[in-house]
Design a protein around this motif. Sequence first.
Motif, PDB file in Angstrom:
ATOM      1  N   ASN A  96       0.864  -1.172   0.000  1.00  0.00           N
ATOM      2  CA  ASN A  96       0.000   0.000   0.000  1.00  0.00           C
ATOM      3  C   ASN A  96       0.907   1.230   0.000  1.00  0.00           C
ATOM      4  O   ASN A  96       1.919   1.249   0.708  1.00  0.00           O
ATOM      5  N   SER A  97       0.594   2.261  -0.774  1.00  0.00           N
ATOM      6  CA  SER A  97       1.474   3.432  -0.893  1.00  0.00           C
ATOM      7  C   SER A  97       1.733   4.124   0.445  1.00  0.00           C
ATOM      8  O   SER A  97       2.856   4.544   0.715  1.00  0.00           O
ATOM      9  N   LYS A  98       0.728   4.224   1.305  1.00  0.00           N
ATOM     10  CA  LYS A  98       0.921   4.886   2.602  1.00  0.00           C
ATOM     11  C   LYS A  98       1.872   4.096   3.491  1.00  0.00           C
ATOM     12  O   LYS A  98       2.740   4.665   4.153  1.00  0.00           O
ATOM     13  N   LEU A  99       1.715   2.777   3.498  1.00  0.00           N
ATOM     14  CA  LEU A  99       2.599   1.931   4.291  1.00  0.00           C
ATOM     15  C   LEU A  99       4.033   2.027   3.780  1.00  0.00           C
ATOM     16  O   LEU A  99       4.974   2.180   4.558  1.00  0.00           O
ATOM     17  N   CYS A 100       4.210   1.975   2.474  1.00  0.00           N
ATOM     18  CA  CYS A 100       5.545   2.041   1.897  1.00  0.00           C
ATOM     19  C   CYS A 100       6.201   3.391   2.183  1.00  0.00           C
ATOM     20  O   CYS A 100       7.363   3.454   2.580  1.00  0.00           O
ATOM     21  N   THR A 101       5.464   4.462   1.999  1.00  0.00           N
ATOM     22  CA  THR A 101       5.999   5.800   2.250  1.00  0.00           C
ATOM     23  C   THR A 101       6.391   5.966   3.718  1.00  0.00           C
ATOM     24  O   THR A 101       7.438   6.536   4.032  1.00  0.00           O
ATOM     25  N   SER A 102       5.584   5.442   4.622  1.00  0.00           N
ATOM     26  CA  SER A 102       5.900   5.509   6.049  1.00  0.00           C
ATOM     27  C   SER A 102       7.161   4.714   6.372  1.00  0.00           C
ATOM     28  O   SER A 102       8.020   5.172   7.121  1.00  0.00           O
ATOM     29  N   ALA A 103       7.276   3.524   5.797  1.00  0.00           N
ATOM     30  CA  ALA A 103       8.464   2.695   6.023  1.00  0.00           C
ATOM     31  C   ALA A 103       9.708   3.379   5.471  1.00  0.00           C
ATOM     32  O   ALA A 103      10.774   3.363   6.102  1.00  0.00           O
ATOM     33  N   ALA A 104       9.598   3.994   4.305  1.00  0.00           N
ATOM     34  CA  ALA A 104      10.735   4.698   3.704  1.00  0.00           C
ATOM     35  C   ALA A 104      11.166   5.887   4.556  1.00  0.00           C
ATOM     36  O   ALA A 104      12.356   6.184   4.669  1.00  0.00           O
ATOM     37  N   ALA A 105      10.202   6.556   5.181  1.00  0.00           N
ATOM     38  CA  ALA A 105      10.510   7.735   5.993  1.00  0.00           C
ATOM     39  C   ALA A 105      11.282   7.383   7.259  1.00  0.00           C
ATOM     40  O   ALA A 105      12.101   8.184   7.732  1.00  0.00           O
ATOM     41  N   ILE A 106      11.054   6.210   7.825  1.00  0.00           N
ATOM     42  CA  ILE A 106      11.746   5.857   9.079  1.00  0.00           C
ATOM     43  C   ILE A 106      12.974   4.976   8.859  1.00  0.00           C
ATOM     44  O   ILE A 106      13.748   4.768   9.775  1.00  0.00           O
ATOM     45  N   ALA A 107      13.170   4.488   7.642  1.00  0.00           N
ATOM     46  CA  ALA A 107      14.346   3.661   7.347  1.00  0.00           C
ATOM     47  C   ALA A 107      15.594   4.532   7.389  1.00  0.00           C
ATOM     48  O   ALA A 107      15.555   5.710   7.034  1.00  0.00           O
ATOM     49  N   SER A 108      16.695   3.957   7.835  1.00  0.00           N
ATOM     50  CA  SER A 108      17.931   4.736   7.889  1.00  0.00           C
ATOM     51  C   SER A 108      19.149   3.830   7.748  1.00  0.00           C
ATOM     52  O   SER A 108      19.095   2.638   8.023  1.00  0.00           O
ATOM     53  N   VAL A 109      20.235   4.457   7.330  1.00  0.00           N
ATOM     54  CA  VAL A 109      21.512   3.778   7.154  1.00  0.00           C
ATOM     55  C   VAL A 109      22.574   4.615   7.860  1.00  0.00           C
ATOM     56  O   VAL A 109      22.598   5.842   7.718  1.00  0.00           O
ATOM     57  N   ASP A 110      23.455   3.952   8.612  1.00  0.00           N
ATOM     58  CA  ASP A 110      24.502   4.685   9.321  1.00  0.00           C
ATOM     59  C   ASP A 110      25.684   4.995   8.394  1.00  0.00           C
ATOM     60  O   ASP A 110      25.676   4.648   7.212  1.00  0.00           O
ATOM     61  N   ASN A 111      26.701   5.649   8.944  1.00  0.00           N
ATOM     62  CA  ASN A 111      27.863   6.053   8.151  1.00  0.00           C
ATOM     63  C   ASN A 111      28.640   4.871   7.585  1.00  0.00           C
ATOM     64  O   ASN A 111      29.388   5.018   6.619  1.00  0.00           O
ATOM     65  N   ASN A 112      28.502   3.706   8.166  1.00  0.00           N
ATOM     66  CA  ASN A 112      29.186   2.508   7.680  1.00  0.00           C
ATOM     67  C   ASN A 112      28.385   1.775   6.600  1.00  0.00           C
ATOM     68  O   ASN A 112      28.812   0.735   6.109  1.00  0.00           O
ATOM     69  N   GLY A 113      27.199   2.276   6.269  1.00  0.00           N
ATOM     70  CA  GLY A 113      26.362   1.639   5.254  1.00  0.00           C
ATOM     71  C   GLY A 113      25.453   0.565   5.818  1.00  0.00           C
ATOM     72  O   GLY A 113      24.790  -0.145   5.067  1.00  0.00           O
ATOM     73  N   ASN A 114      25.415   0.428   7.132  1.00  0.00           N
ATOM     74  CA  ASN A 114      24.555  -0.567   7.770  1.00  0.00           C
ATOM     75  C   ASN A 114      23.186   0.031   8.059  1.00  0.00           C
ATOM     76  O   ASN A 114      23.085   1.180   8.480  1.00  0.00           O
TER      77      ASN A 114
END
Length: 127
Positions: A67-85
């Motif tokens: 669902n577009s809302k679920l995907c957009t929400s997941a993308a907004a909180i996803a993160s990667v640290d300086n090491n690429g993890n």
Amino acid sequence: MGTLSNLLFLLLTVHSVNALKCYVCGSATTNQECNKSEQDCQAPLDTCMTTVGTLGGFTAISKTCSNSKLCTSAAAIASVDNNGNGVQVTCCNSYLCNYSGAASVTLHRWLLVLPLLLITLLFRQHT
């Protein structure tokens, strides 16, 4: 009765042509491995969602209809640290648009950064 049958057939045909199709996989290590299976997305699933998790040298890719809302929400909180993890989530909504998780992740970052740069420029011009 023939006209009703023809109309129903036409509606079903048009719907199937416009249906969203995404690559799907559970936990693959490469896009080539992940892109072996396709799925027609059924309403209300209107978005192809790609999740790329990285820890050390290990990468896991998951692709699904979402669902577009679920995907957009997941993308907004996803993160990667300086090491690429970390975890990166990308969303798209055209036919087999989630072919390359890596390319769409790069594009997604720019789509997040661009509005912030524009807002910063606007504030600087008004002060």
